[in-house]
Design a protein around this motif. Structure first.
Motif, PDB file in Angstrom:
ATOM      1  N   ARG A  43     -24.975 -16.112   8.888  1.00 55.07           N
ATOM      2  CA  ARG A  43     -25.112 -15.028   7.914  1.00 55.07           C
ATOM      3  C   ARG A  43     -23.841 -14.859   7.089  1.00 55.07           C
ATOM      4  O   ARG A  43     -23.917 -14.510   5.910  1.00 55.07           O
ATOM      5  CB  ARG A  43     -25.463 -13.721   8.646  1.00 55.07           C
ATOM      6  CG  ARG A  43     -26.860 -13.735   9.222  1.00 55.07           C
ATOM      7  CD  ARG A  43     -27.282 -12.356   9.691  1.00 55.07           C
ATOM      8  NE  ARG A  43     -28.688 -12.364  10.116  1.00 55.07           N
ATOM      9  CZ  ARG A  43     -29.456 -11.292  10.188  1.00 55.07           C
ATOM     10  NH1 ARG A  43     -28.954 -10.101   9.879  1.00 55.07           N
ATOM     11  NH2 ARG A  43     -30.711 -11.380  10.588  1.00 55.07           N
ATOM     12  N   GLU A  47     -23.663 -14.946   3.006  1.00 55.97           N
ATOM     13  CA  GLU A  47     -23.050 -13.912   2.170  1.00 55.97           C
ATOM     14  C   GLU A  47     -22.012 -14.497   1.224  1.00 55.97           C
ATOM     15  O   GLU A  47     -21.938 -14.116   0.048  1.00 55.97           O
ATOM     16  CB  GLU A  47     -22.420 -12.850   3.066  1.00 55.97           C
ATOM     17  CG  GLU A  47     -23.456 -12.021   3.827  1.00 55.97           C
ATOM     18  CD  GLU A  47     -22.828 -11.200   4.926  1.00 55.97           C
ATOM     19  OE1 GLU A  47     -21.588 -11.259   5.096  1.00 55.97           O
ATOM     20  OE2 GLU A  47     -23.582 -10.504   5.628  1.00 55.97           O
ATOM     21  N   GLU A  80     -36.159 -14.671  10.036  1.00 55.87           N
ATOM     22  CA  GLU A  80     -35.119 -13.649   9.876  1.00 55.87           C
ATOM     23  C   GLU A  80     -34.007 -14.128   8.961  1.00 55.87           C
ATOM     24  O   GLU A  80     -33.554 -13.389   8.076  1.00 55.87           O
ATOM     25  CB  GLU A  80     -34.559 -13.229  11.238  1.00 55.87           C
ATOM     26  CG  GLU A  80     -35.535 -12.413  12.080  1.00 55.87           C
ATOM     27  CD  GLU A  80     -34.890 -11.885  13.355  1.00 55.87           C
ATOM     28  OE1 GLU A  80     -33.653 -12.041  13.513  1.00 55.87           O
ATOM     29  OE2 GLU A  80     -35.622 -11.336  14.196  1.00 55.87           O
ATOM     30  N   LEU A  81     -33.534 -15.351   9.165  1.00 55.58           N
ATOM     31  CA  LEU A  81     -32.435 -15.847   8.324  1.00 55.58           C
ATOM     32  C   LEU A  81     -32.905 -16.059   6.886  1.00 55.58           C
ATOM     33  O   LEU A  81     -32.171 -15.738   5.940  1.00 55.58           O
ATOM     34  CB  LEU A  81     -31.863 -17.151   8.870  1.00 55.58           C
ATOM     35  CG  LEU A  81     -30.668 -17.670   8.053  1.00 55.58           C
ATOM     36  CD1 LEU A  81     -29.452 -16.776   8.254  1.00 55.58           C
ATOM     37  CD2 LEU A  81     -30.327 -19.103   8.366  1.00 55.58           C
ATOM     38  N   TYR A  84     -33.032 -12.775   5.261  1.00 55.03           N
ATOM     39  CA  TYR A  84     -31.672 -12.292   5.035  1.00 55.03           C
ATOM     40  C   TYR A  84     -31.049 -12.982   3.818  1.00 55.03           C
ATOM     41  O   TYR A  84     -30.410 -12.331   2.974  1.00 55.03           O
ATOM     42  CB  TYR A  84     -30.815 -12.558   6.276  1.00 55.03           C
ATOM     43  CG  TYR A  84     -29.429 -11.981   6.197  1.00 55.03           C
ATOM     44  CD1 TYR A  84     -29.181 -10.648   6.548  1.00 55.03           C
ATOM     45  CD2 TYR A  84     -28.352 -12.758   5.764  1.00 55.03           C
ATOM     46  CE1 TYR A  84     -27.902 -10.112   6.472  1.00 55.03           C
ATOM     47  CE2 TYR A  84     -27.077 -12.230   5.680  1.00 55.03           C
ATOM     48  CZ  TYR A  84     -26.860 -10.913   6.036  1.00 55.03           C
ATOM     49  OH  TYR A  84     -25.591 -10.387   5.951  1.00 55.03           O
ATOM     50  N   ARG A  87     -32.592 -11.648   0.555  1.00 52.53           N
ATOM     51  CA  ARG A  87     -32.062 -10.319   0.217  1.00 52.53           C
ATOM     52  C   ARG A  87     -30.621 -10.408  -0.261  1.00 52.53           C
ATOM     53  O   ARG A  87     -30.220  -9.733  -1.217  1.00 52.53           O
ATOM     54  CB  ARG A  87     -32.165  -9.388   1.431  1.00 52.53           C
ATOM     55  CG  ARG A  87     -33.588  -8.949   1.778  1.00 52.53           C
ATOM     56  CD  ARG A  87     -33.566  -7.794   2.767  1.00 52.53           C
ATOM     57  NE  ARG A  87     -32.942  -8.179   4.029  1.00 52.53           N
ATOM     58  CZ  ARG A  87     -33.613  -8.630   5.085  1.00 52.53           C
ATOM     59  NH1 ARG A  87     -34.934  -8.765   5.035  1.00 52.53           N
ATOM     60  NH2 ARG A  87     -32.973  -8.959   6.193  1.00 52.53           N
ATOM     61  N   ALA A  88     -29.823 -11.237   0.411  1.00 51.54           N
ATOM     62  CA  ALA A  88     -28.403 -11.348   0.067  1.00 51.54           C
ATOM     63  C   ALA A  88     -28.210 -11.872  -1.349  1.00 51.54           C
ATOM     64  O   ALA A  88     -27.379 -11.364  -2.113  1.00 51.54           O
ATOM     65  CB  ALA A  88     -27.693 -12.259   1.074  1.00 51.54           C
TER      66      ALA A  88
END
Length: 384
Positions: A43, A47, A80-81, A84, A87-88
């Motif tokens: 994650r 980011e 999930e990743l 994520y 969204r990021a």
């Protein structure tokens, strides 16, 4: 300006695959750096990558950019990743930049849960399939030798349902001279893809592609593709576009290419590996180990620093970056020298025409002849 801005970012969210395709450019060619990389992008790297993407979009005022979740097999990264990462990226990029999220998958894990997730985040899905079972399962197999066609066909049937249709990006098919081209094309059409593309298998002058001898004047890949082109062209208007054919038609009519395989448009693609390393396109991994590397990382370097490197600049040089043979060719603005990786020769790097030069020449001339015949017929029907 250091170079052409990046408009396509390949995020390697997973570095391994659940298939063992024997032609894979990641695992079956000379560059084996995937072995030393983490299986899944963390994650924190997601980011950092999102930050670099947003930074580049702001600096260059990009109105649109594409982010492709890739691998390996990206579905192995898990829902999930992937959620994520989606969204990021969307949260980081300025509202003035439209983000086109995509994922390229082999399809064997594509179930309703993944499709619901992709619908929630607006992620379009491309699937790889090489034709009917006998054709596809020559090479697209599991490690134990089982074919993948059945599972991929189920995934395509899910994707083409009305509730998921808006996510359907298309089908990628690698050309295999052992397969019947019309049989392959018609089978792909049964899945009603909005688009498809036919990829020439990776090879170069030092490691020629299958069935492609460099000491003969034959053009077997052109002959394979021409059979499909003629059927596709004869059935216009088509519901299914073919990127390679459409790009060549656009170029012959004075437009721009939608494919890095042809035309002189500079490369605008960059890759972020699972460990955060910034690299060029994966096709370069078929030439020499480390050829795609830049030595840069999203934690400490910008995309502008990457495209300022000579290796990136060489892929953005257009006509000036081609071999003398190509610059003197009357088809150069259409062919564009072919895919950069296909020009490689160990003795002199990329200062060569494509290893597919004869195939591209034959295909372009055939399409040009079809267009010229049609335009001449239209002129004769015009009122005096």
């Amino acid at each position: 300006m250091v170079g052409t801005p990046i408009r396509q970012v390949l995020l390697k969210v997973h570095s391994r695959c659940n298939l063992a395709c024997d032609y894979c450019y990641v695992y079956q060619h000379v560059d084996q750096t995937w072995r030393d990389r983490p299986r899944t992008m963390s994650r924190s790297v997601v980011e950092l990558a999102a930050t670099r993407i947003a930074e580049h979009a702001r600096r260059h005022g990009l109105g649109r950019l594409t982010v492709i979740f890739h691998g390996g097999e990206p579905l192995l990264a898990g829902r999930e990743l992937l959620a994520y990462a989606a969204r990021a990226v969307r949260a980081a990029v300025p509202v003035t930049t439209a983000v086109d999220l995509r994922i390229q998958t082999n399809g064997v894990l594509l179930d309703e849960a993944f499709l619901d997730l992709f619908g929630e985040h607006g992620i379009r899905v491309g699937i790889s399939l090489d034709g009917p079972a006998a054709a596809n399962d020559r090479h697209r197999i599991f490690a134990g030798g089982q074919g993948s066609h059945g599972l991929v066909a189920q995934a395509l049937d899910r994707l083409r349902q009305e509730r998921h249709r808006r996510l359907y990006g298309g089908i990628l098919c690698t050309v295999n001279l052992e397969n019947d081209p019309i049989e392959v094309y018609r089978h792909l059409l049964t899945f009603d893809p909005p688009r498809m593309d036919f990829l020439l298998p990776h090879g170069n002058w030092s490691a020629p592609p299958p069935g492609r001898r460099t000491d003969t004047a034959d053009a077997p890949y052109a002959e394979w593709l021409i059979q499909i082109f003629d059927e596709w062209y004869a059935t216009r208007p088509q519901r299914t576009g073919v990127r390679l054919f459409e790009s060549l038609i656009d170029l012959l009519l004075g437009g721009r290419s939608g494919s890095e395989v042809v035309g002189l448009s500079p490369s605008d693609l960059i890759t972020v590996e699972t460990d955060g390393a910034i690299e060029q396109g994966d096709a370069l991994k078929t030439t020499e180990e480390g050829m795609a590397a830049t030595g840069l990382h999203v934690a400490s370097s910008t995309f502008d620093e990457a495209i300022a490197q000579p290796s990136f600049q060489a892929r953005q040089a257009g006509l000036a970056g081609l071999a003398a043979t190509c610059r003197a060719c009357p088809l150069v603005r259409v062919c564009g020298g072919g895919l950069y990786a296909h020009r490689y020769r160990a003795a002199n790097g990329f200062d060569n025409p494509s290893v597919y030069c004869r195939d591209l020449t034959r295909l372009i001339r055939h399409i040009h002849a079809r267009l010229s015949t049609e335009l001449s017929a239209l002129r004769t029907r015009e009122p005096g």
